[in-house]
Design a protein around this motif. Structure first.
Motif, PDB file in Angstrom:
ATOM      1  N   MET A 266     -16.307  -2.298  10.427  1.00 12.16           N
ATOM      2  CA  MET A 266     -15.749  -1.335   9.476  1.00 12.16           C
ATOM      3  C   MET A 266     -15.376  -0.026  10.145  1.00 12.16           C
ATOM      4  N   ILE A 267     -16.151   0.387  11.134  1.00 11.08           N
ATOM      5  CA  ILE A 267     -15.904   1.682  11.771  1.00 11.08           C
ATOM      6  C   ILE A 267     -14.834   1.578  12.856  1.00 11.08           C
ATOM      7  N   PHE A 268     -15.015   0.634  13.785  1.00 12.05           N
ATOM      8  CA  PHE A 268     -14.145   0.609  14.959  1.00 12.05           C
ATOM      9  C   PHE A 268     -12.771   0.028  14.662  1.00 12.05           C
ATOM     10  N   LYS A 269     -12.617  -0.732  13.579  1.00 10.16           N
ATOM     11  CA  LYS A 269     -11.283  -1.209  13.231  1.00 10.16           C
ATOM     12  C   LYS A 269     -10.379  -0.086  12.751  1.00 10.16           C
ATOM     13  N   SER A 316      15.318  14.593  10.724  1.00  9.72           N
ATOM     14  CA  SER A 316      15.857  13.331  11.245  1.00  9.72           C
ATOM     15  C   SER A 316      15.120  12.852  12.485  1.00  9.72           C
ATOM     16  N   LYS A 317      14.478  13.760  13.186  1.00  8.75           N
ATOM     17  CA  LYS A 317      13.753  13.391  14.396  1.00  8.75           C
ATOM     18  C   LYS A 317      12.339  12.870  14.104  1.00  8.75           C
ATOM     19  N   LYS A 318      11.913  12.955  12.849  1.00 10.64           N
ATOM     20  CA  LYS A 318      10.585  12.456  12.508  1.00 10.64           C
ATOM     21  C   LYS A 318      10.551  10.934  12.566  1.00 10.64           C
ATOM     22  N   PRO A 319       9.422  10.341  12.931  1.00 14.03           N
ATOM     23  CA  PRO A 319       9.352   8.874  13.011  1.00 14.03           C
ATOM     24  C   PRO A 319       9.352   8.232  11.631  1.00 14.03           C
ATOM     25  N   ASP A 320       9.767   6.978  11.576  1.00 16.14           N
ATOM     26  CA  ASP A 320       9.751   6.229  10.330  1.00 16.14           C
ATOM     27  C   ASP A 320       8.333   5.752  10.016  1.00 16.14           C
ATOM     28  N   LEU A 321       8.075   5.585   8.732  1.00 15.78           N
ATOM     29  CA  LEU A 321       6.772   5.074   8.302  1.00 15.78           C
ATOM     30  C   LEU A 321       6.646   3.572   8.499  1.00 15.78           C
ATOM     31  N   GLY A 322       7.752   2.884   8.612  1.00 13.87           N
ATOM     32  CA  GLY A 322       7.703   1.429   8.673  1.00 13.87           C
ATOM     33  C   GLY A 322       7.401   0.846   7.301  1.00 13.87           C
ATOM     34  N   ASP A 323       6.787  -0.315   7.287  1.00 16.82           N
ATOM     35  CA  ASP A 323       6.397  -0.936   6.017  1.00 16.82           C
ATOM     36  C   ASP A 323       5.050  -0.348   5.599  1.00 16.82           C
ATOM     37  N   PHE A 324       5.106   0.862   5.086  1.00 16.11           N
ATOM     38  CA  PHE A 324       3.887   1.619   4.782  1.00 16.11           C
ATOM     39  C   PHE A 324       3.014   0.911   3.749  1.00 16.11           C
ATOM     40  N   THR A 325       3.632   0.413   2.677  1.00 15.42           N
ATOM     41  CA  THR A 325       2.865  -0.214   1.600  1.00 15.42           C
ATOM     42  C   THR A 325       2.141  -1.448   2.085  1.00 15.42           C
ATOM     43  N   LEU A 326       2.828  -2.310   2.821  1.00 14.88           N
ATOM     44  CA  LEU A 326       2.213  -3.545   3.310  1.00 14.88           C
ATOM     45  C   LEU A 326       1.047  -3.254   4.249  1.00 14.88           C
ATOM     46  N   GLU A 327       1.232  -2.332   5.173  1.00 18.39           N
ATOM     47  CA  GLU A 327       0.171  -2.016   6.125  1.00 18.39           C
ATOM     48  C   GLU A 327      -1.055  -1.429   5.423  1.00 18.39           C
ATOM     49  N   GLU A 328      -0.810  -0.523   4.477  1.00 20.21           N
ATOM     50  CA  GLU A 328      -1.933   0.114   3.792  1.00 20.21           C
ATOM     51  C   GLU A 328      -2.682  -0.873   2.911  1.00 20.21           C
ATOM     52  N   TYR A 329      -1.963  -1.712   2.186  1.00 22.01           N
ATOM     53  CA  TYR A 329      -2.635  -2.709   1.358  1.00 22.01           C
ATOM     54  C   TYR A 329      -3.437  -3.682   2.210  1.00 22.01           C
ATOM     55  N   THR A 330      -2.863  -4.129   3.322  1.00 26.35           N
ATOM     56  CA  THR A 330      -3.578  -5.056   4.196  1.00 26.35           C
ATOM     57  C   THR A 330      -4.875  -4.438   4.700  1.00 26.35           C
ATOM     58  N   GLU A 331      -4.791  -3.212   5.159  1.00 21.31           N
ATOM     59  CA  GLU A 331      -5.983  -2.533   5.675  1.00 21.31           C
ATOM     60  C   GLU A 331      -7.048  -2.352   4.593  1.00 21.31           C
ATOM     61  N   LYS A 332      -6.630  -1.912   3.401  1.00 19.70           N
ATOM     62  CA  LYS A 332      -7.593  -1.655   2.323  1.00 19.70           C
ATOM     63  C   LYS A 332      -8.225  -2.951   1.812  1.00 19.70           C
ATOM     64  N   ILE A 333      -7.449  -4.022   1.729  1.00 17.81           N
ATOM     65  CA  ILE A 333      -7.995  -5.285   1.242  1.00 17.81           C
ATOM     66  C   ILE A 333      -9.002  -5.854   2.232  1.00 17.81           C
ATOM     67  N   ILE A 334      -8.724  -5.731   3.527  1.00 16.41           N
ATOM     68  CA  ILE A 334      -9.676  -6.213   4.537  1.00 16.41           C
ATOM     69  C   ILE A 334     -10.979  -5.426   4.452  1.00 16.41           C
ATOM     70  N   GLN A 335     -10.894  -4.104   4.315  1.00 20.53           N
ATOM     71  CA  GLN A 335     -12.091  -3.283   4.157  1.00 20.53           C
ATOM     72  C   GLN A 335     -12.827  -3.633   2.865  1.00 20.53           C
ATOM     73  N   TYR A 336     -12.075  -3.884   1.814  1.00 20.14           N
ATOM     74  CA  TYR A 336     -12.672  -4.306   0.548  1.00 20.14           C
ATOM     75  C   TYR A 336     -13.442  -5.616   0.725  1.00 20.14           C
ATOM     76  N   GLY A 337     -12.878  -6.530   1.507  1.00 23.39           N
ATOM     77  CA  GLY A 337     -13.566  -7.790   1.764  1.00 23.39           C
ATOM     78  C   GLY A 337     -14.869  -7.611   2.520  1.00 23.39           C
ATOM     79  N   TYR A 338     -14.902  -6.670   3.469  1.00 26.36           N
ATOM     80  CA  TYR A 338     -16.152  -6.416   4.196  1.00 26.36           C
ATOM     81  C   TYR A 338     -17.275  -6.013   3.241  1.00 26.36           C
ATOM     82  N   GLN A 339     -16.976  -5.086   2.350  1.00 23.46           N
ATOM     83  CA  GLN A 339     -18.032  -4.568   1.486  1.00 23.46           C
ATOM     84  C   GLN A 339     -18.309  -5.475   0.300  1.00 23.46           C
ATOM     85  N   MET A 340     -17.428  -6.428  -0.004  1.00 19.17           N
ATOM     86  CA  MET A 340     -17.701  -7.376  -1.082  1.00 19.17           C
ATOM     87  C   MET A 340     -18.426  -8.619  -0.568  1.00 19.17           C
TER      88      MET A 340
END
Length: 475
Positions: A266-269, A316-340
């Motif tokens: 949970m911490i190092f990921k 315009s020189k700022k970096p793109d977020l990429g697929d922000f929603t997909l990455e955030e949901y994936t990360e949160k669901i994996i963390q949710y699985g650890y604690q469940m």
């Protein structure tokens, strides 16, 4: 002679008392040494107690309540944003390609479902291959940990703990992150190749691929420690390592090490995200600030006046977020699985998850507003397959927690196998029944939303000729 006999008797009694005290001190010393050498015993006694089964029950029921409340919020947003039928009328993706529709012969592209299903089957086989790579990395980490315990001889329990368990867990984290990044790229390529018609279908297919892999990648080591580590001597014999045996100490209790593994994961990921979203942007911002100050110093003007064009160029020189929603949901669901799934072995996991979520909210807010370009908002009817995945995790969590309680906790560890099996079945059925009752009692759609929908239907019907005007017709 009597006095001499008494002296002999007293002397022998004192000798026996000294020997008894020495043996007792030796026993206490050995007991203290065993306790100091076995660091997991201390951790296990802190978290594995009579309250552990009740904590597992609370975690499982909380998951159901959380999911039902999520459905209610989703129903409220669907009504407010009027996207109830969005997926039925969703337009095709710009990337979608194919032949003309064979029925209407219109220009609208048509793609055969058989061809897409064939591609999805090949994508599934690629996912299976990547899961095999995950299992291979897990076996390598297990072999290292077992080798380290056999070969590393040190009197310092902390040093032994760091060189075996902690290093093995960190290697597992590195493997999880590396394989996760590789498969993320592969999954996107495979989903693009499948040529899904709408963005919702594309997102659902990509989500299922990613979570199926991440489930095996993130949780395989925890399932191994919880359920497969006790009796694995035959596994090492099949590999030709006859002297190897990876057990959980003298008592063969894996609860404490399972908790350590959960904490480390949970911490190092979160470290790569922290590095990418916090430290690198901070270094880049510091560098730009220093460069701008140097330019101001070298300039003959006292101050530089920025125009609108300068701000546009800066944005315009700022970096793109990429697929922000997909990455955030994936990360949160994996963390949710650890604690469940495994927080029963480390009861502070939900608190740790809550703290990381609070910190992540502020980091993501800064990314959205200041660091990266503003993302483009897309319409959606719900969170897609993530809702199904949350429901799946809640169901698997019941079985996982029941198995951990029945086979690994002090509550039932010393019982015969048939009693442990009875405890498993009873706990599992009780929790599932209570979860079903909670999901039935808590409605998916709030009452005021239902009334608002009925009112809208009634108002539409009264304006149309020939429709009934009774409100009872629209329940």
């Amino acid at each position: 002679m009597v006095i001499k006999d008494k002296n002999v008797t007293v002397t022998s009694t004192v000798t026996q008392m000294n020997e008894s005290l020495e043996s007792e001190n030796f026993y206490l010393l050995c007991k203290m040494r065993i306790s100091s050498d076995d660091l997991f015993t201390v951790i296990q006694s802190s978290f594995d107690n009579d309250a552990t089964p009740w904590f597992g029950l609370v975690v499982c029921l909380w998951g159901t309540i959380f999911l039902e409340m999520w459905k209610r919020v989703n129903a409220k947003l669907v009504y407010e944003w009027d996207v109830e039928n969005f997926e039925n009328d969703e337009p095709a993706r710009p990337e979608f390609y194919g032949t003309n529709d064979p029925v209407t012969d219109e220009i609208e592209p048509y793609y055969p479902g058989t061809l897409r299903r064939t591609k999805m089957l090949l994508s599934f086989l690629v996912g299976i291959l990547m899961v095999c790579c995950v299992l291979a990395s897990l076996i390598a980490v297990v072999i290292y940990k077992t080798w380290a315990r056999l070969k590393i001889t040190t009197s310092n329990s902390i040093e032994s703990f760091l060189l075996t368990t902690v290093v093995a867990s960190l290697l597992n984290v590195v493997s999880i992150i590396t394989l996760g990044k590789v498969y993320h790229i592969i999954a996107i390529k495979m989903t693009d190749w499948e040529n899904h018609r709408t963005q919702t279908n594309y997102n659902d297919a990509l989500i299922l691929k990613l979570f199926a892999f991440h489930f095996a990648n993130s949780y395989s080591s925890l399932f191994y420690i919880a359920f497969l580590r006790k009796n694995n001597q035959k596994f090492f014999q099949l590999l030709g390592l006859t002297d190897f045996e990876d057990n959980c100490g003298v008592l063969n209790n894996c609860m404490s090490e399972l908790g350590v593994q959960v904490v480390i994961l949970m911490i190092f990921k979160l470290f790569p995200k922290l590095l990418k979203d916090v430290f690198i942007p901070w270094l880049r911002k510091t560098k730009n600030r220093i460069c701008s100050r140097i330019k101001i110093t070298l300039s003959s003007k006292n101050a530089m006046q920025l125009t609108v064009d300068d701000f546009i160029i800066k944005e315009s020189k700022k970096p793109d977020l990429g697929d922000f929603t997909l990455e955030e949901y994936t990360e949160k669901i994996i963390q949710y699985g650890y604690q469940m799934l495994f927080s029963i072995s480390f009861p502070l996991a939900p608190l740790l998850f809550f703290i990381t979520i609070l910190c992540d909210i502020r980091v993501d807010a800064k990314r959205l507003l200041w660091i990266c370009k503003r993302p483009i908002a897309f319409m959606a009817q719900d969170i897609g397959q993530w809702l199904t995945i949350l429901d799946l995790i809640n169901g698997v969590a019941v079985v996982t927690n029941a198995c951990v309680i029945a086979f690994n906790t002090d509550f039932a560890r010393e019982r015969p196998f048939h009693e442990q099996l009875i405890i498993l079945i009873v706990i599992e059925h009780i929790v599932f029944v209570v979860k079903f009752l909670l999901s039935t009692i808590i409605p998916d759609v709030p009452q005021h939303i239902l009334l608002a929908i009925r009112k809208e239907k009634y108002q539409v019907a009264t304006k149309m000729k020939g429709y009934p005007t009774s409100l009872h017709q629209f329940r």
